[in-house]
Design a protein around this motif. Sequence first.
Motif, PDB file in Angstrom:
ATOM      1  N   TRP A 130       0.848  -1.197   0.000  1.00 25.87           N
ATOM      2  CA  TRP A 130       0.000   0.000   0.000  1.00 25.87           C
ATOM      3  C   TRP A 130       0.879   1.241   0.000  1.00 25.87           C
ATOM      4  CZ3 TRP A 130      -2.038   4.532   1.280  1.00 25.87           C
ATOM      5  CH2 TRP A 130      -3.359   4.761   0.968  1.00 25.87           C
ATOM      6  N   LEU A 131       1.967   1.182   0.756  1.00 26.34           N
ATOM      7  CA  LEU A 131       2.892   2.315   0.808  1.00 26.34           C
ATOM      8  C   LEU A 131       3.489   2.570  -0.567  1.00 26.34           C
ATOM      9  CD1 LEU A 131       4.428   4.413   2.493  1.00 26.34           C
ATOM     10  CD2 LEU A 131       6.093   2.632   3.031  1.00 26.34           C
ATOM     11  N   CYS A 132       3.847   1.483  -1.262  1.00 23.66           N
ATOM     12  CA  CYS A 132       4.386   1.636  -2.622  1.00 23.66           C
ATOM     13  C   CYS A 132       3.361   2.322  -3.519  1.00 23.66           C
ATOM     14  CB  CYS A 132       4.751   0.277  -3.210  1.00 23.66           C
ATOM     15  SG  CYS A 132       6.101  -0.548  -2.355  1.00 23.66           S
ATOM     16  N   LYS A 133       2.127   1.876  -3.448  1.00 23.96           N
ATOM     17  CA  LYS A 133       1.062   2.448  -4.274  1.00 23.96           C
ATOM     18  C   LYS A 133       0.812   3.906  -3.934  1.00 23.96           C
ATOM     19  CE  LYS A 133      -1.509  -1.791  -5.076  1.00 23.96           C
ATOM     20  NZ  LYS A 133      -2.754  -2.501  -4.806  1.00 23.96           N
ATOM     21  N   LEU A 134       0.917   4.226  -2.650  1.00 23.27           N
ATOM     22  CA  LEU A 134       0.650   5.589  -2.206  1.00 23.27           C
ATOM     23  C   LEU A 134       1.542   6.596  -2.929  1.00 23.27           C
ATOM     24  CD1 LEU A 134      -0.828   7.445  -0.154  1.00 23.27           C
ATOM     25  CD2 LEU A 134       1.051   6.992   1.423  1.00 23.27           C
ATOM     26  N   PHE A 135       2.773   6.192  -3.216  1.00 24.95           N
ATOM     27  CA  PHE A 135       3.710   7.127  -3.807  1.00 24.95           C
ATOM     28  C   PHE A 135       3.865   6.992  -5.316  1.00 24.95           C
ATOM     29  CE2 PHE A 135       4.790   6.864   0.674  1.00 24.95           C
ATOM     30  CZ  PHE A 135       4.487   8.172   0.997  1.00 24.95           C
ATOM     31  N   ILE A 137      -3.930   9.147   5.034  1.00 28.28           N
ATOM     32  CA  ILE A 137      -2.522   8.769   5.158  1.00 28.28           C
ATOM     33  C   ILE A 137      -2.181   8.376   6.594  1.00 28.28           C
ATOM     34  CG2 ILE A 137      -0.155   9.663   4.963  1.00 28.28           C
ATOM     35  CD1 ILE A 137      -1.330  11.234   2.449  1.00 28.28           C
ATOM     36  N   TYR A 138      -2.752   9.087   7.558  1.00 30.04           N
ATOM     37  CA  TYR A 138      -2.528   8.743   8.968  1.00 30.04           C
ATOM     38  C   TYR A 138      -3.100   7.345   9.268  1.00 30.04           C
ATOM     39  CZ  TYR A 138      -2.520   9.122  14.057  1.00 30.04           C
ATOM     40  OH  TYR A 138      -2.320   8.904  15.396  1.00 30.04           O
ATOM     41  N   ARG A 139      -4.262   7.039   8.725  1.00 27.89           N
ATOM     42  CA  ARG A 139      -4.861   5.716   8.911  1.00 27.89           C
ATOM     43  C   ARG A 139      -3.946   4.642   8.309  1.00 27.89           C
ATOM     44  NH1 ARG A 139      -8.636   2.252   6.162  1.00 27.89           N
ATOM     45  NH2 ARG A 139      -9.699   0.965   7.700  1.00 27.89           N
ATOM     46  N   THR A 140      -3.372   4.926   7.153  1.00 32.80           N
ATOM     47  CA  THR A 140      -2.429   3.996   6.533  1.00 32.80           C
ATOM     48  C   THR A 140      -1.248   3.754   7.465  1.00 32.80           C
ATOM     49  OG1 THR A 140      -3.072   4.742   4.336  1.00 32.80           O
ATOM     50  CG2 THR A 140      -0.938   3.621   4.518  1.00 32.80           C
ATOM     51  N   TYR A 141      -0.763   4.825   8.069  1.00 33.12           N
ATOM     52  CA  TYR A 141       0.334   4.673   9.027  1.00 33.12           C
ATOM     53  C   TYR A 141      -0.105   3.824  10.222  1.00 33.12           C
ATOM     54  CZ  TYR A 141       3.506   5.498  12.797  1.00 33.12           C
ATOM     55  OH  TYR A 141       4.362   5.291  13.858  1.00 33.12           O
ATOM     56  N   LEU A 142      -1.282   4.099  10.765  1.00 35.88           N
ATOM     57  CA  LEU A 142      -1.760   3.347  11.923  1.00 35.88           C
ATOM     58  C   LEU A 142      -1.894   1.858  11.604  1.00 35.88           C
ATOM     59  CD1 LEU A 142      -4.399   5.720  13.563  1.00 35.88           C
ATOM     60  CD2 LEU A 142      -2.052   5.260  14.305  1.00 35.88           C
ATOM     61  N   LYS A 143      -2.201   1.533  10.352  1.00 35.96           N
ATOM     62  CA  LYS A 143      -2.265   0.125   9.951  1.00 35.96           C
ATOM     63  C   LYS A 143      -0.905  -0.539  10.155  1.00 35.96           C
ATOM     64  CE  LYS A 143      -5.965  -0.012   6.559  1.00 35.96           C
ATOM     65  NZ  LYS A 143      -6.319  -0.358   5.178  1.00 35.96           N
ATOM     66  N   TYR A 184       5.415   9.521   6.223  1.00 35.69           N
ATOM     67  CA  TYR A 184       5.345  10.988   6.231  1.00 35.69           C
ATOM     68  C   TYR A 184       6.570  11.605   5.554  1.00 35.69           C
ATOM     69  CZ  TYR A 184       4.710  15.786   7.815  1.00 35.69           C
ATOM     70  OH  TYR A 184       4.562  17.150   7.854  1.00 35.69           O
ATOM     71  N   GLN A 185       7.736  11.079   5.820  1.00 37.48           N
ATOM     72  CA  GLN A 185       8.960  11.638   5.242  1.00 37.48           C
ATOM     73  C   GLN A 185       8.953  11.505   3.712  1.00 37.48           C
ATOM     74  OE1 GLN A 185      11.031  13.492   7.103  1.00 37.48           O
ATOM     75  NE2 GLN A 185       9.633  13.009   8.778  1.00 37.48           N
TER      76      GLN A 185
END
Length: 161
Positions: free
Chosen positions: A7-12, A47-53, A146-147
């Motif tokens: 998901w992180l890969c897709k986010l960017f 994005i915060y929810r993605t981080y919390l996951k 976030y970075q």
Amino acid sequence: MSPNICWLCKLFRDDENGITSKLSLEEVLQWSQSFEKLIANKYGTIIYRTYLKTEHSEENIEFWLACEIYKKTASQKKRNAMAKKLFKDYIQPHAPKEINIDSPAREAITRNIQKPTQSCFDEAQKIVYMHMERDSYPRFLGSDIYQKLKLQTDRNDSLIH
């Protein structure tokens, strides 16, 4: 590769969901000014929810957001149904998404769930907000998610100007 990393890969990747192309660096930097600014922003919340996951604690933001909807629900019938669902999903012992709240808050909700008021989840919502603000929000600001988002939006802004 874990689902969170995928998901992180897709986010960017702009072409995958376009979130980063909808954000400015200024907007993303504002999120570091306060937790309130982060969750007041539609994309900040996503994005915060993605981080919390990644921390296995997305139930906190899900509960907080559900409470916001609950409080704005005018229909008593809908609110009663929502209250029972919130209780079943987040409050009752061993709930599938049980949140970390103290016993007095849990007991008060348990006592009042048969005749729920618009404010019956307020104390639990405040506790969850405080947990997120004090615990996971500072970690979110230092996270790769976030970075990398700051770098991506900085690049996007540079391309536009």
